[in-house]
Design an enzyme around this catalytic site. Structure first.
Site, PDB file in Angstrom:
ATOM      1  N   CYS A 508       0.725  -1.194   0.112  1.00 21.27           N
ATOM      2  CA  CYS A 508       0.116  -0.068  -0.063  1.00 21.27           C
ATOM      3  C   CYS A 508       0.961   1.100  -0.094  1.00 21.27           C
ATOM      4  CB  CYS A 508      -1.040   0.147   1.057  1.00 21.27           C
ATOM      5  SG  CYS A 508      -1.773  -1.682   1.416  1.00 21.27           S
ATOM      6  N   ASP A 509       1.719   1.339  -0.898  1.00 23.61           N
ATOM      7  CA  ASP A 509       2.702   2.438  -1.056  1.00 23.61           C
ATOM      8  C   ASP A 509       2.759   2.845  -2.421  1.00 23.61           C
ATOM      9  OD1 ASP A 509       4.959   3.805  -1.137  1.00 23.61           O
ATOM     10  OD2 ASP A 509       5.671   3.096   0.825  1.00 23.61           O
TER      11      ASP A 509
END
Ligand SMILES: *Cc1c(COP(=O)(O)O)cnc(C)c1O
Length: 647
Positions: A508-509
């Site tokens: 999630c980056d």
């Protein structure tokens, strides 16, 4: 009109993904359009990577998967040593070369053992840079194996090295700081023995490329020339001038320019000659690491490419040392290099499956114009009709400019409450239809150079290929230092890849993506890939990941070590290979315990939660037990996704 299939050959795929640039002769594409490996130099044994993946999956491994071609390690060890032997013969150099394997590049035991076993016939040595590395290496070495220790050394490490010297092992600490030398002398004095030692010298030559600060006066490592002299005088006074056996420098990894190396070698050889002439008989000259690997792509980009090969590297070292020794009338030293990246980068590859494809652009909508639309909607409709009707570059660009402006206006109106959701969707959909139309026509026109609008559109209209891996775990240098790694599909290479793609990972980056690719002879921000059919396996390979990535990788989002198989080539096995070893990656349970969540405790809490809901009558007991079992079972599984989809 029947659409003409663009002619496409295996050779085109080979050129597109630039296998000649980075493959080093190990990788190729076969008739079926599969990536193959020819791991043993001089032998024609070819392995289809897809067969290895199939067998690994059959025997219980899961993707993402590291495949180690153990024979490639051996091939690289042989190649490096042969190049030096060739250079020595050609130059008539009256000394030897020994390569020293710096284990920090890949400490996995199977990798180190492969290097050391193949290297035995070349008297290969080993280098370590920390206490743990030293303790791993000490029991591995034979009586004649040279073990060098760089890095910061406390008295515990120095003692271990002196103990090894007492045992008759060829262990040489390389002094990085003057205080290390003082400690070493005290410890050796306590044993009534002279310590064997080497010195890392701070040269004036600075490395080129990313790690240039590893050398030069500002480097955090090494003795200055005055410190070296003070050390020599201290040894001479103690009657131990013979203890100083080795001079070392290290310019930093991935030296991009061979001239810098030549200059450093000359500088250290002058120092060597001076010491020999004053009676200090240094035996070894160690040119450190930094032998580069060509990761492909842009020749002007020193971070991905180098301007020399193994042969030139060996020649530069051998000839430069020989020339100066001749001039100064001193005997030549035994040459050492601590090449790590160059020995291990090629042997390992990561196989990642595509989980799905996201298109950032909205699909066309054939809806009617929404009621009560402001004029901007009719303006964008007109722009679309114009784009469809024209072939003229100027008009196409104008349509695109208009579309861009109208879309911005639409955003503003929406914020002010003057645009309904229907109207916004209609505008958005038309905007993308214009973009696709304009890009298609601009590409067909094959303008050189392409207008900047075309490049902008190419980037905007790139599909996001979601793949099962973590950039931060498996290719952290891509995120940290923008290192480029070759990426390509492992199959379907007999089909023209028609999609523009960017590979994104599970984290999630927003940095969890690959944004530089090797494509032909350049680096690009997108990679041509095949259309992914949902539910069908489409596997990509990330290549040259055998140096540094595995140990530097981190646990972002708790994505952990991946499964791996160790493969040897053998002609009499089916598919020309056998899997010698399978290692499981980290399970969820193991990963969680590293951050202090323990299975017993998690289980207990989960059980309580379920029991409470059963007691309250929210769920039935059987359902509760099913939910609990599902949770517990997953703790044993991999931290990555499954490629299965429910139907
Ligand atoms: C890291 C390092 C090496 C290995 O460098 P490569 O670029 O992998 O060859 C060798 N010697 C020293 C002192 C190092 O720090």
């Amino acid at each position: 009109m029947i659409e003409q299939q663009t002619p496409w050959s295996i050779r085109d795929a080979h050129d597109l993904y630039a296998l000649d640039v980075w493959g080093d002769g190990f990788f190729s594409i076969n008739e079926q359009g599969h990536v193959c490996v020819k791991p043993i130099e001089g032998q024609d044994i070819t392995i289809d990577v897809n067969d290895v993946v199939a067998e690994a999956l059959d025997s219980g491994s899961s993707l993402p998967l590291i495949i180690r071609f153990q024979d490639i390690i051996s091939s690289r060890v042989r190649r490096l040593n042969r190049k030096f032997r060739d250079a020595i013969t050609e130059a008539g150099y009256e000394g030897q070369y020994r390569s020293i394997f710096p284990i920090k590049v890949n400490q996995l035991q199977e990798v180190v053992v492969e290097v050391m076993e193949t290297g035995r016939e070349y008297d290969i040595g080993i280098e370590c840079g920390s206490k743990a590395e030293l303790m791993a290496a000490l029991p591995l070495i034979g009586a004649d194996t040279l073990l060098l220790c760089n890095g910061v050394k406390d008295h515990v490490m120095l003692t271990m090295m002196l103990n090894a010297q007492q045992l008759g092992q060829q262990v040489i600490p390389i002094i990085e700081k003057y205080s290390e030398f003082e400690q070493l002398m005290i410890l050796a004095g306590q044993r009534d023995a002279a310590a064997r030692l080497g010195v890392r010298v701070k040269l004036n030559t600075r490395g080129a490329g990313r790690w240039y600060e590893s050398g030069g006066a500002r480097s955090k490592f090494g003795l200055t020339v005055p410190e070296l002299l003070r050390l020599v005088k201290t040894l001479e006074k103690a009657g131990q001038a013979g203890s100083l056996e080795l001079l070392h420098f290290h310019l930093g990894s991935q030296i991009s320019d061979i001239q810098v190396l030549r200059s450093a070698v000359k500088e250290i050889t002058q120092i060597y000659a001076d010491l020999v002439l004053r009676g200090v008989n240094v035996r070894f000259l160690d040119v450190g690491g930094g032998l580069g690997v060509n990761y492909g792509g842009d020749y002007d980009n020193p971070d991905s490419s180098i301007n020399y090969g193994l042969r030139e590297y060996a020649n530069v070292v051998v000839y430069a040392v020989q020339e100066i020794c001749e001039e100064r009338g001193v005997p030549v030293p035994t040459l050492l290099s601590e090449s790590g990246r160059a020995l291990t980068a090629h042997h390992s590859m990561l196989v990642i499956p595509v989980l799905g494809v996201h298109r950032p652009d909205s699909p066309p909508m054939n809806d009617e114009t929404p009621p009560d639309s402001p004029t901007l909607i009719s303006r964008i409709e007109t722009a679309y009709q114009e784009a469809c009707a024209t072939e003229v570059t100027g008009i196409l660009l104008e349509c695109y400019h208009d579309a861009r402006e109208i879309r911005e206006e639409a955003d503003q109106l929406m914020r002010l409450g003057y645009l309904t959701l229907d109207q916004l969707a209609h505008t958005d959909s038309l905007y993308w239809s214009i973009c696709r139309e304009v890009l298609r026509k601009l590409s067909d026109a094959q303008l050189t150079p392409p207008p900047t609008e075309q490049l902008e559109l190419e980037e905007q209209l790139t599909d996001l290929y979601l793949c099962d891996f973590s950039v931060f775990h498996s290719i952290i240098d891509h995120w940290a230092i923008q290192q480029v790694f070759p990426v390509m599909p492992l199959h379907r290479l007999n089909e023209k890849p028609e999609r523009r793609a960017q590979v994104v990972d599970l984290t999630c980056d927003s940095d969890g993506k690959i944004d530089q690719y090797v494509c032909g002879h350049a680096n690009t921000s997108w990679l041509p890939l095949h259309k992914h059919n949902h539910g069908e396996a489409y596997h990509l390979g990330i290549f040259l990941v055998g140096a540094y990535q595995e140990i530097l990788g981190d646990a972002h989002n708790l994505l952990g070590r991946v499964d791996e198989v160790h493969v040897y080539a053998r002609e009499d096995e089916s598919g020309n290979f056998w899997i010698e070893e399978t290692l499981k990656g980290l399970s969820v349970k193991e990963m969680l315990s590293q951050v202090q969540y323990f299975p017993n405790d998690l289980d207990r809490r989960m059980t309580e939660l379920v029991r409470k809901q059963i007691n309250a009558g929210v769920i039935k007991a059987a359902e509760g037990s099913r939910i609990l079992n599902n949770y517990t079972r997953r703790l044993e599984e991999s931290t990555y996704c499954t490629t299965e989809v429910v139907r």
